[in-house]
Write an enzyme that holds these catalytic residues in place. Structure first.
Site, mmCIF file in Angstrom:
data_model
loop_
_atom_site.group_PDB
_atom_site.id
_atom_site.type_symbol
_atom_site.label_atom_id
_atom_site.label_comp_id
_atom_site.label_asym_id
_atom_site.label_seq_id
_atom_site.Cartn_x
_atom_site.Cartn_y
_atom_site.Cartn_z
ATOM 1 N N SER A 1 -3.351 -3.427 -0.365
ATOM 2 C CA SER A 1 -2.255 -4.261 0.123
ATOM 3 C C SER A 1 -2.797 -5.626 0.538
ATOM 4 C CB SER A 1 -1.576 -3.580 1.318
ATOM 5 O OG SER A 1 -0.416 -4.278 1.710
ATOM 6 N N ALA A 2 -2.099 -6.683 0.141
ATOM 7 C CA ALA A 2 -2.611 -8.044 0.336
ATOM 8 C C ALA A 2 -2.715 -8.459 1.793
ATOM 9 C CB ALA A 2 -1.718 -9.040 -0.417
ATOM 10 N N HIS A 3 -1.787 -7.998 2.635
ATOM 11 C CA HIS A 3 -1.744 -8.536 4.000
ATOM 12 C C HIS A 3 -2.831 -7.992 4.909
ATOM 13 C CE1 HIS A 3 0.290 -5.236 6.422
ATOM 14 N NE2 HIS A 3 0.427 -4.786 5.203
ATOM 15 N N GLY B 1 0.794 -1.222 0.000
ATOM 16 C CA GLY B 1 0.000 0.000 0.000
ATOM 17 C C GLY B 1 0.822 1.266 0.000
ATOM 18 N N ASN C 1 -7.598 3.934 8.948
ATOM 19 C CA ASN C 1 -6.918 2.781 9.527
ATOM 20 C C ASN C 1 -6.913 2.770 11.047
ATOM 21 O OD1 ASN C 1 -5.108 5.057 8.758
ATOM 22 N ND2 ASN C 1 -3.631 3.949 10.017
ATOM 23 N N THR D 1 11.450 -7.575 -11.382
ATOM 24 C CA THR D 1 10.895 -8.913 -11.583
ATOM 25 C C THR D 1 9.651 -9.110 -10.727
ATOM 26 O OG1 THR D 1 13.091 -9.794 -12.032
ATOM 27 C CG2 THR D 1 11.389 -11.384 -11.426
ATOM 28 N N GLN E 1 -7.349 -0.386 3.946
ATOM 29 C CA GLN E 1 -8.158 -1.006 5.004
ATOM 30 C C GLN E 1 -9.510 -1.493 4.498
ATOM 31 O OE1 GLN E 1 -7.326 -1.722 8.132
ATOM 32 N NE2 GLN E 1 -5.295 -0.799 7.995
ATOM 33 N N CYS F 1 2.336 1.667 11.850
ATOM 34 C CA CYS F 1 3.501 2.342 11.268
ATOM 35 C C CYS F 1 4.079 3.407 12.195
ATOM 36 C CB CYS F 1 3.113 2.984 9.940
ATOM 37 S SG CYS F 1 2.421 1.810 8.771
#
Length: 395
Positions: A200-202, A72, A152, A238, A180, A326
């Site tokens: 964001s995936a997590h 993110g 968040n 990559t 979120q 964060c």
């Protein structure tokens, strides 16, 4: 071993076993570089294409509008910096809010040092962006509005549909940090007039280190990471094939389970809020009482320090937060809580609890009992609390 009650799902979530299983072959079996031309790389390339299609479908977007990133924060940086550079001939004015994630706020500070002007719109006591102030802030040289979908820290859902309509009417690009919200609330980029969206995936039971930026076709956005021709020459490097595959699987699961999952989370969240507010005096619920994420509860306890509360909850095996993960090492009170009008001494006593569908009612009740006991103990050692009680004839 003491049971761990994990109530910090806004910081990160447990990667689902099905997601890990989907990722594994791309570490050891189908490990070819998807940018290579030989047949061994065909399967990784197809897997990335499938994940891109899954994510695009979940937003009502086109597959060529999804660009994979490392999370993110990168997506937010890309949306703001590359767009600012691409449109600076039209203008150098950006609008955001005072409660954005630091990935947006610090990027805005970076742009200000490079000649851009940023207007930080106020929010009300619940953390909702003031739409009239937003409208008044728009100028002929405004090139971008960036407002988060859901906060968040306090969980408030912003009026994204209305903000998108305002931006479209005024011919201004609209970016939303949906880190979120994505996977937790339905989002349609056309219906909400969203030009760019970060995720964001997590945050939805996917792996760490992978995210995406949605960029609407026709939006000028320069390359953010320079290197190879990956991501249609806009983001060199990559591809993280296992991470992207995992993200796609997590999105697939999140979309299939959203209604049932969020219903359970709301039940747990409401039980938590009701008990804490009823059984712990001098407590405030932060964020909107109804228009909030299904898993978020944020409290401010008077006469205590949030850090002490966190440490003592940890001793009870309860994982929680005082705000954004964060900034957990910062001694300053949350900028979000200050923006909604809390004084410093109350903002310092904040606690964020974010549930998941895996949490039980018994664990919620255990958490409430721990909070009650710890808050009472901390207040018993507080001179401010003692003075307050004496002045009000309670002691």
């Amino acid at each position: 071993m003491k049971e761990v009650i994990y109530l910090d799902n806004a910081a990160t979530t447990r990667t689902k076993p099905e997601v890990v299983e989907a990722m594994l072959p791309y570490f050891t079996e189908c490990y070819g570089n998807p940018s290579s031309v030989y047949e061994f790389s065909a399967k990784p390339k197809e897997a990335i294409a499938h994940a891109r299609e899954t994510i695009a479908k979940s937003l009502g977007a086109k597959t060529n509008e999804i660009y994979f990133t490392n999370g993110g924060t990168e997506s937010d940086n890309w949306a703001l910096v590359a767009t600012a550079e691409a449109y600076q001939e039209k203008g150098k004015h950006i609008i955001t809010s005072k409660i954005e994630h630091h990935a947006v706020l610090h990027t805005c500070e970076y742009l200000e040092k490079r000649g851009f002007e940023v207007t930080y719109v106020d929010v009300d006591e619940f953390g909702v962006v003031k739409l009239e102030e937003l409208k008044r802030a728009i100028r002929p040289d405004t090139i971008l509005i960036s407002i988060m979908f859901a906060n968040n820290e306090i969980g408030t859902l912003e009026p994204i549909r209305e903000i998108g309509a305002i931006a479209k009417e005024q011919g201004v690009l609209f970016h939303t940090d949906a880190v979120q919200a994505f996977g937790h609330v339905p989002i349609d980029v056309d219906e909400y007039h969203i030009d760019m969206l970060s995720s964001s995936a997590h945050k939805l039971n996917g792996p760490r280190g992978v995210g995406f930026l949605y960029i609407r076709t026709g939006v000028k956005s320069r390359s953010f990471i320079h290197g190879g021709a990956q991501e249609r020459k806009r983001r060199g490097g990559t591809e993280n094939t296992p991470g992207i595959v995992g993200f796609g699987k997590a999105v697939e699961i999140a979309m299939e389970t959203m209604e049932e999952r969020t219903k359970k989370e709301r039940m747990l969240r409401d039980r938590l809020i009701e008990r804490v507010m009823k059984e712990t005096p001098f407590t405030r619920l932060n964020g909107h009482p109804k228009d909030r994420l299904s898993n978020n509860a944020n409290f401010a306890f008077q006469f205590i320090e949030g850090e002490s509360l966190l440490i003592m909850l940890d001793m009870d095996g309860i994982c929680a937060s005082s705000g954004s993960a964060c900034t957990s090492g910062s001694l300053d009170p949350s900028h979000v809580l200050l923006a909604i009008g809390l004084p410093h001494e109350i903002a310092h006593g904040s606690l964020r609890l974010t549930v998941s569908e895996e949490i039980t009612e018994e664990q919620i009740d255990t958490t409430v009992e721990s909070i009650k006991r710890i808050v009472e103990r901390l207040r018993s050692m507080s001179p401010l609390y003692e003075d307050y009680m004496k002045k009000n004839g309670k002691k």
